[in-house]
Scaffold this active site. Structure first.
Site, PDB file in Angstrom:
ATOM      1  CD  GLU A   1      -2.487  -1.345   2.684  1.00  0.00           C
ATOM      2  OE1 GLU A   1      -3.653  -1.741   2.669  1.00  0.00           O
ATOM      3  OE2 GLU A   1      -1.884  -1.005   3.734  1.00  0.00           O
ATOM      4  N   PRO A   2       1.583   1.532  -1.061  1.00  0.00           N
ATOM      5  CG  PRO A   2       2.480   1.683  -3.214  1.00  0.00           C
ATOM      6  CD  PRO A   2       1.724   0.759  -2.303  1.00  0.00           C
ATOM      7  N   GLY A   3       1.786   5.009  -0.396  1.00  0.00           N
ATOM      8  CA  GLY A   3       1.096   6.297  -0.501  1.00  0.00           C
ATOM      9  C   GLY A   3       2.130   7.359  -0.824  1.00  0.00           C
TER      10      GLY A   3
ATOM     11  CE1 TYR B   1       2.992  13.315  11.753  1.00  0.00           C
ATOM     12  CE2 TYR B   1       3.482  14.336   9.632  1.00  0.00           C
ATOM     13  CZ  TYR B   1       2.646  13.569  10.444  1.00  0.00           C
ATOM     14  OH  TYR B   1       1.485  13.077   9.922  1.00  0.00           O
TER      15      TYR B   1
ATOM     16  CE1 TYR C   1      -0.316  10.229   4.575  1.00  0.00           C
ATOM     17  CE2 TYR C   1       1.922  10.054   3.724  1.00  0.00           C
ATOM     18  CZ  TYR C   1       0.726   9.467   4.086  1.00  0.00           C
ATOM     19  OH  TYR C   1       0.568   8.113   3.958  1.00  0.00           O
TER      20      TYR C   1
ATOM     21  CB  CYS D   1      -2.526  34.008  14.772  1.00  0.00           C
ATOM     22  SG  CYS D   1      -2.792  35.507  13.858  1.00  0.00           S
ATOM     23  CD  GLU D   2      -1.210  28.167  16.716  1.00  0.00           C
ATOM     24  OE1 GLU D   2      -0.285  27.772  17.454  1.00  0.00           O
ATOM     25  OE2 GLU D   2      -2.395  28.209  17.038  1.00  0.00           O
TER      26      GLU D   2
END
Ligand code: PLP
Length: 432
Positions: free
Chosen positions: A291-293, A335, A391, A362-363
Site C-alpha cells: 500500500e504505497p502512498g 512532526y 500528506y 497566528c501561531e
C-alpha cells in the site's frame, strides 16, 4: 539544491517542474498553489505494479493509499494505472466511488469505523474491509447479516517490528492503537473467532509497520513474522490465508543528502524471501498486497508561495513569511518534518543563506522549515517548497479561515486544474 530529477532551472532562471515553468503557473493560478507532476505519479504507479506483478505470487497488486493525497483525479490515475485503492473514511470512499473507481478494487481501513461507514462500504460492495479487531469483526458480521450481504475481510495484526531498528520487538511496538498483536497470542485467538462468523469471509491478514522504510530489511522481517503466524493459524484451525497485505511505508528522500530507495529491488527481495518461507513452511503462496502512498506522490509535488515579508532578527534568524503555511502543509508543525526549498523566481542563484520559512497563521509554530538553505529571498519572490505531494493537501485545514489552495496537475507539459481554489464563500458556506 534540486535533488529531484523532474526539477530543472530553465532559460529564464525559473524553476521548472516536469519542464513547466513554475513562475508562469504561479501567475496563472495564483499562490499558494500545489503542483503535481502527474507523469511522475503515473510512472511510480507503473513501477510498483510492474514489480509486484513480476516478483510476487499470482494476484498480487499494489493499492494506492489515498490518504497521502486524495482527490478524484488521483483516484482516476490509480484506476487507469491498474492499482487498487485504500480508503480510511467514508469521505475517501465517496471520493473514489465518485471518480468511478471500481468498488471491488477498494480496501477500507480505519481503527474506529462507525456503523454508518461500515454499512456504506458493505452496501457499495467494496473488495475488502480491514477489520481492526474482534469487536469490529463482530460488527461487520452483524451488519452483513442485517443487510443480507457477505463481505470479504482482512484482519489487521501488529507483527511487533520496529522498521527503524530493524528488530522484532514484542512490547512497545505492539502497544499501539492499530490492529491485534501477534506476539501476545491475541491475533491467533481473534482469527479463531473470525472463522466462526457466518456472514464474513476472512481472506487473510493485514499489517503495516510504519513509514519512511528505505530498504527491504523491515519488510523481510515482517514476512518472517507473518509466515510464522500463518503457519500457526493453519495448525490451530486448518485455515490457509489467500491474501497477505504488507502495508505501505516506502521511503522518499526529502533532503538533498538522502538517496531514493530502489523500490523495485525491495519488492523483488520481498518476493524471494516470501517464496523461500512458503517452501520452508510448505505454505501455498498468498497474493501479496502493498500500500504505497508517500512513495507514489510525495516527490511529484511542490508547493508555490509568494514571499510577503522578509526580516532578520539581529543575532537571530532570517524569516521569510509566505502566503501559506501550516494550513496547507502541517508537516513541520506536526512532526518537525524537513523540506527543502528553492526560490522559483531566481532558481539559478546560489544558496547563500539559511532562512526560516514562516507561515501566515497566528501561531509561532506555524513554520514550513527552519534554517532552510536558500538564496536570500525578497518580497514578491515565488518560493517553491519541494517534495510536498504527500500528506499536505490531504492534511490541509482552514485554520484562521484561510481558503485552501488549488491543485494543478502537469501531464505531457500541459497544466490542468484538478482541485479548484476555495473561495471566501466556501470558507463560510457551512455557517448557519
Ligand atoms: C498510512 C498507511 C499507508 C501508506 O503509508 P506510506 O508511508 O504513505 O506509504 C499504507 N497502509 C496503511 C494501513 C496506512 O496506515
Amino acid at each position: 539544491m534540486l535533488h529531484q530529477p523532474n526539477l530543472t532551472v530553465n532559460a529564464a532562471g525559473h524553476l521548472a517542474l516536469g519542464g513547466v515553468d513554475t513562475v508562469a503557473l504561479a501567475e496563472k493560478y495564483g499562490t499558494p498553489l500545489y503542483v503535481l507532476d502527474e507523469d511522475m505519479i503515473r510512472s511510480r504507479m507503473g513501477l510498483y505494479k510492474t514489480a509486484m506483478t513480476a516478483c510476487l505470487p499470482a494476484g498480487s497488486r499494489p493499492l494506492y493509499a489515498s490518504k497521502a493525497m486524495c482527490c478524484k483525479a488521483l483516484c482516476r490515475a490509480a484506476m487507469e494505472e491498474g492499482m487498487g485503492l485504500d480508503t480510511v473514511s467514508a469521505g475517501e470512499l465517496y471520493t473514489a466511488l465518485a471518480a468511478g473507481f471500481p468498488p471491488s478494487g477498494i480496501c477500507c481501513h480505519g481503527n474506529a469505523k462507525t456503523d454508518e461507514e461500515l454499512r456504506y462500504a458493505i452496501q457499495s460492495r467494496v473488495g475488502c474491509i480491514v477489520a481492526d479487531g474482534e469487536q469490529e469483526l463482530a460488527r461487520i458480521d452483524r451488519l452483513c447479516g442485517q443487510m443480507g450481504l457477505r463481505q470479504s475481510v482482512l484482519l489487521r495484526v501488529t507483527p511487533g517490528i520496529d522498521p527503524h531498528t530493524f528488530a522484532a520487538v514484542n512490547t512497545g511496538v505492539v502497544d499501539v492503537k492499530f490492529g491485534v498483536p501477534v506476539p501476545t497470542g491475541q491475533a491467533l485467538a481473534v482469527t479463531g473467532a473470525a472463522l466462526k462468523m457466518p456472514h464474513i469471509d476472512l481472506e487473510g491478514f493485514h499489517c503495516h509497520i510504519g513509514s519512511q522504510i528505505f530498504d527491504a530489511g523491515p519488510f523481510r522481517l515482517e514476512v518472517d513474522v507473518m509466515l510464522s503466524f500463518l503457519d500457526s493459524v493453519r495448525r490451530a484451525y486448518g485455515y490457509t490465508a489467500g491474501v497477505l497485505n504488507l502495508g505501505g511505508g516506502f521511503a522518499v528522500p526529502y533532503e538533498p543528502g538522502e538517496s531514493a530507495p530502489d523500490c523495485g529491488g525491495m519488492i523483488r527481495q520481498v518476493g524471494e524471501h516470501l517464496a523461500a518461507l512458503c517452501r520452508q513452511y510448505d505454505y501455498p503462496a498468498p497474493a501479496v498486497m502493498m500500500e504505497p502512498g508517500r512513495g507514489i506522490v510525495a516527490a511529484a509535488g511542490i508547493t508555490l508561495y509568494t514571499v510577503q515579508n522578509v526580516k532578520t532578527v539581529p543575532g537571530g534568524s532570517t524569516y521569510a513569511a509566505v502566503d501559506g503555511g501550516m494550513g496547507d502543509n502541517p508537516r513541520y508543525a506536526l512532526y518537525r518534518a524537513r523540506h527543502s526549498a528553492v526560490l522559483a523566481s531566481r532558481a539559478g542563484e546560489p544558496e547563500d543563506c539559511a532562512v526560516t520559512i514562516a507561515g501566515r497563521c497566528c501561531e509561532s509554530g506555524d513554520l514550513i522549515g527552519e534554517n532552510v538553505p536558500l538564496h536570500m529571498p525578497q518580497a514578491g519572490d515565488i518560493l517553491a517548497v519541494l517534495v510536498t505531494g504527500a500528506y499536505t493537501y490531504s492534511m490541509a485545514s482552514n485554520y484562521n479561515r484561510v481558503p485552501r489552495p488549488p491543485v494543478v496537475a502537469l501531464r505531457g507539459g500541459q497544466d490542468r486544474l484538478i482541485v479548484r481554489r476555495e473561495t471566501l464563500q466556501d470558507v463560510a458556506a457551512l455557517d448557519l
